[in-house]
Design an enzyme around this catalytic site. Structure first.
Site, short mmCIF file in Angstrom:
data_model
loop_
_atom_site.label_atom_id
_atom_site.label_comp_id
_atom_site.label_asym_id
_atom_site.label_seq_id
_atom_site.Cartn_x
_atom_site.Cartn_y
_atom_site.Cartn_z
N ARG A 35 1.02 -1.22 -0.04
CA ARG A 35 -0.17 0.05 0.05
C ARG A 35 0.81 1.11 0.03
NH1 ARG A 35 -4.60 -2.12 4.12
NH2 ARG A 35 -5.71 -3.30 2.71
N LYS A 218 -20.12 -17.36 1.71
CA LYS A 218 -21.39 -17.45 1.98
C LYS A 218 -22.32 -16.56 0.88
CE LYS A 218 -21.37 -17.03 6.81
NZ LYS A 218 -21.67 -16.10 8.14
N GLY A 374 -10.12 -9.54 -1.16
CA GLY A 374 -8.70 -10.34 -0.31
C GLY A 374 -8.21 -11.72 -0.54
P1 AMP Z 1 -15.47 -14.83 1.54
O1 AMP Z 1 -15.03 -14.09 2.55
O2 AMP Z 1 -16.98 -14.79 1.66
O3 AMP Z 1 -14.98 -14.22 0.30
O4 AMP Z 1 -15.05 -16.31 1.89
C1 AMP Z 1 -13.75 -16.65 1.91
C2 AMP Z 1 -13.37 -18.11 2.47
O5 AMP Z 1 -14.35 -18.93 1.80
C3 AMP Z 1 -12.01 -18.50 2.55
O6 AMP Z 1 -11.64 -18.64 3.86
C4 AMP Z 1 -12.25 -19.93 1.93
O7 AMP Z 1 -11.63 -20.98 2.80
C5 AMP Z 1 -13.89 -20.44 2.21
N1 AMP Z 1 -14.16 -21.20 1.32
C6 AMP Z 1 -14.30 -21.17 -0.23
N2 AMP Z 1 -14.81 -22.42 -0.54
C7 AMP Z 1 -14.98 -23.23 0.74
C8 AMP Z 1 -15.60 -24.42 0.79
N3 AMP Z 1 -16.06 -25.40 -0.26
N4 AMP Z 1 -15.54 -24.95 2.08
C9 AMP Z 1 -15.46 -24.27 2.95
N5 AMP Z 1 -14.89 -22.90 2.99
C10 AMP Z 1 -14.72 -22.38 1.73
#
Ligand code: AMP
Length: 416
Positions: A35, A218, A374
């Site tokens: 940054r 999610k 991120g």
């Molecule tokens: P987000 O913050 O919603 O973008 O989610 C990112 C997180 O989703 C990361 O820490 C990944 O490890 C997790 N993630 C992605 N795919 C899976 C999965 N199939 N099962 C569990 N966690 C997941």
């Protein structure tokens, strides 16, 4: 609004909001200076044009004056990168004399803006049992003193530059409110310009086909983005943990995979809307499933709709990635946000790493590829591909809100 490339900085004092919110280790050493490096071209532009600089930023989330979050820890690195000695103001609200004494070519860094509650305009130190009335009064009080706080910052300079994309989604004193004191002398820095240009290339008038890859844990946290993008994209790849909510909603057996039961109806509605709008949705066909959420777990490859009860979907299987690859390599514009598996564990990072690889190939073949958020940025960086895709966004939350179609306060304040 002015343009930084044309603005005459000669003899002017520029107050620049940068994002120097860098990670520090226990010894207060910077562990990633990305940054700071990003802000250097903007700072150099002012100095080369005969101006002087008042540089301001936040660092971390202090709730008052906290040694750990002092910006003095990072001075050494700014000096190295800028090649100029930095003066420091221990208190961002008491820098009048130092600012007034600045000569062309000189740089003054203000102490962490968030040592004051007025930067964010949120009350601090409220008793846990405070009544709604008390909360309301405290909020009104800090909003009132925020005006004076902002005015003091503005009094240091002749022009204002916002170059902190990472905080552009916040209507803080230094990111938005200050702009009104410079109606004819406000502008974006090069980081902001680059981010806005890159995102507009995807959301504005993209070369088609336009494909979005959305991953992550999610559905609920990405719903705003999905809905906004459905109006814009030709194809949408939905991977990662959130894909299982869709699969279950369609009647699939997903074992112990991540699932938001209360979002299933919404998932079906999204699929329906996509069909009506002619957007092709691609969910994973086969996945890598594991019998525990652990890197060493036993794994199988199976259809995402036939996951055994004791297993959970952890990554996109090679056959799914191959199917996505065809769509990606025939796209002219690609936006990627979120991992397609639990990529922090090396055994389940293969799908996400393969996406990074495909984006590199698509870029080489002439597509415009934007990576934001991120985790997907981390994946691209880990693969060493940061400069092999068209643009890597520096702003997590800001990027997400932009993709939702929200006008960011930091951008609006400069434009209006
Ligand atoms: P987000 O913050 O919603 O973008 O989610 C990112 C997180 O989703 C990361 O820490 C990944 O490890 C997790 N993630 C992605 N795919 C899976 C999965 N199939 N099962 C569990 N966690 C997941």
């Amino acid at each position: 609004m002015q343009n930084i490339s044309d603005y005459n900085f000669n003899g002017k004092k520029a107050i620049v909001r940068v994002d120097f919110n860098v990670p520090l280790n226990d010894k207060f050493e910077i562990t990633d200076d990305t940054r700071i490096r990003a802000a250097i071209p903007t700072l150099k532009k002012v100095l080369a044009g005969g101006g002087s600089l008042i540089v301001m930023s936040h660092l971390g989330r202090p709730k008052g004056v906290t040694e750990k979050y002092s910006l003095k820890h990072i001075i050494y690195r700014v000096e190295e990168l800028l090649g100029v000695k930095i003066q420091f103001a221990d208190d961002c609200q008491k820098a009048q004399e130092q600012a007034a004494a600045l000569k062309p070519g000189e740089v003054l860094l203000l102490e962490n803006l968030r040592f004051y509650a007025e930067e964010e305009g949120k009350p601090r130190g409220l008793a846990e049992d405070a009544t709604d009335e008390e909360k309301k009064a405290a909020k009104a009080a800090v909003k009132e003193s925020q005006k004076e706080f902002t005015k003091v910052l503005a009094s240091y300079a002749d022009c204002y530059i916002n170059d902190a994309f990472g905080t552009a989604h916040r209507a803080h004193a230094s990111t938005a409110l200050i702009a009104k004191y410079f109606p004819n002398d406000k502008m974006f820095g090069y980081v902001m310009e680059g981010e806005i240009k890159a995102i507009d290339k995807v959301l504005g008038n993209p070369e088609r086909p336009l494909t979005a890859i959305l991953g992550g844990a999610k559905v609920s946290s990405k719903i705003g983005i999905i809905e906004h993008l459905l109006d814009l994209v030709d194809n949408m790849i939905i991977g990662g943990g959130m894909a299982y909510t869709f699969k279950k909603a369609q009647g699939g057996k997903i074992g112990k995979s991540l699932c938001e039961d209360d979002q299933q109806e919404l998932a079906l509605r999204i699929l329906d809307t996509a069909a009506k709008k002619g957007v092709k949705i691609l969910l994973p066909g086969e996945v890598v499933a594991a019998d525990a959420f652990s890197n060493d777990a036993n794994t199988i490859v199976c259809p995402a709709t036939e996951i055994p009860d004791e297993y959970e979907g952890m990554d996109a299987a090679p056959s799914s990635v191959e199917a996505w690859k065809d769509v990606l390599l025939s796209s002219k514009t690609i936006l990627w946000n979120g991992p397609v598996g639990a990529f922090e564990m090396p055994n389940f990072a293969k799908g996400t790493n393969a996406i990074a690889q495909i984006l590199k190939e698509a870029t080489e073949a002439g597509a415009f590829t934007l990576v934001g958020g991120g985790d997907s940025v981390a994946a691209v960086t880990q693969m060493g591909y940061s400069d092999k895709v068209s643009y890597v966004s520096t702003g997590g939350g800001a990027m997400l809100e932009y993709l939702e179609g929200i006008e960011l306060p930091g951008i609006k304040a400069i434009r209006e």
